[in-house]
Design a protein around this motif. Structure first.
Motif, mmCIF file in Angstrom:
data_model
loop_
_atom_site.group_PDB
_atom_site.id
_atom_site.type_symbol
_atom_site.label_atom_id
_atom_site.label_comp_id
_atom_site.label_asym_id
_atom_site.label_seq_id
_atom_site.Cartn_x
_atom_site.Cartn_y
_atom_site.Cartn_z
ATOM 1 N N PRO A 139 -8.625 -4.540 -3.653
ATOM 2 C CA PRO A 139 -7.213 -4.860 -3.432
ATOM 3 C C PRO A 139 -6.373 -3.589 -3.426
ATOM 4 C CG PRO A 139 -7.819 -5.350 -5.689
ATOM 5 C CD PRO A 139 -9.075 -4.923 -5.001
ATOM 6 N N THR A 140 -5.476 -3.515 -2.485
ATOM 7 C CA THR A 140 -4.515 -2.422 -2.455
ATOM 8 C C THR A 140 -3.118 -3.006 -2.221
ATOM 9 O OG1 THR A 140 -4.532 -1.985 -0.073
ATOM 10 C CG2 THR A 140 -6.280 -0.969 -1.376
ATOM 11 N N LEU A 141 -2.116 -2.176 -2.347
ATOM 12 C CA LEU A 141 -0.741 -2.653 -2.138
ATOM 13 C C LEU A 141 -0.534 -3.161 -0.718
ATOM 14 C CD1 LEU A 141 1.258 0.068 -4.096
ATOM 15 C CD2 LEU A 141 0.725 -2.272 -4.806
ATOM 16 N N SER A 142 -1.332 -2.659 0.206
ATOM 17 C CA SER A 142 -1.190 -3.088 1.599
ATOM 18 C C SER A 142 -2.227 -4.127 1.984
ATOM 19 C CB SER A 142 -1.272 -1.871 2.521
ATOM 20 O OG SER A 142 -2.480 -1.175 2.303
#
Length: 123
Positions: A102-105
């Motif tokens: 998971p990443t912010l984008s």
């Protein structure tokens, strides 16, 4: 995000066996390819073996027939069983994990390396 830790290295006599373990931990959606590589200081990193998420495995020409892989999806580990070891196998062994994280984008496929474990084959 993902920590990769190798263990099991050490000193072994020629013809002996050793098992290396690669363990991944952290916040991941899924692990995909997990591979073992080795590198002697001053030389290029060499492909050793890889395990795909679908169960396929591939081995480098220099280790084919001597090394095997064992993957535990629940424990997020990949063991490299090394047999009939030769002084030419002396190297630092590194694990690379390709993981969907998971990443912010949004979810992103990323690769992570461990710190390596030293294998020395000598009498």
């Amino acid at each position: 995000q993902v920590e990769v830790v190798e263990s099991g290295g050490g000193l072994v006599q020629p013809g002996g066996s050793l098992r290396l373990t690669c363990k991944a931990s952290g916040n991941v959606f899924a692990l995909y390819d997990i591979g073992w590589y080795r590198q002697v200081r001053g030389e290029q990193r060499e492909f050793v073996a890889i395990s795909s998420i679908n169960g396929d495995t591939k081995f480098g020409a220099s280790v084919k027939g001597r090394f095997t892989l064992s993957r535990d999806h629940d424990k997020k580990t990949l063991d490299l069983e090394m047999h009939n070891l030769d002084p030419e196998d002396t190297s630092s062994y590194y694990c690379n994990v390709q993981a969907l994280v998971p990443t912010l984008s949004g979810p992103k496929m990323m690769g992570f390396w461990g710190q390596g474990t030293q294998v020395t084959v000598s009498s």
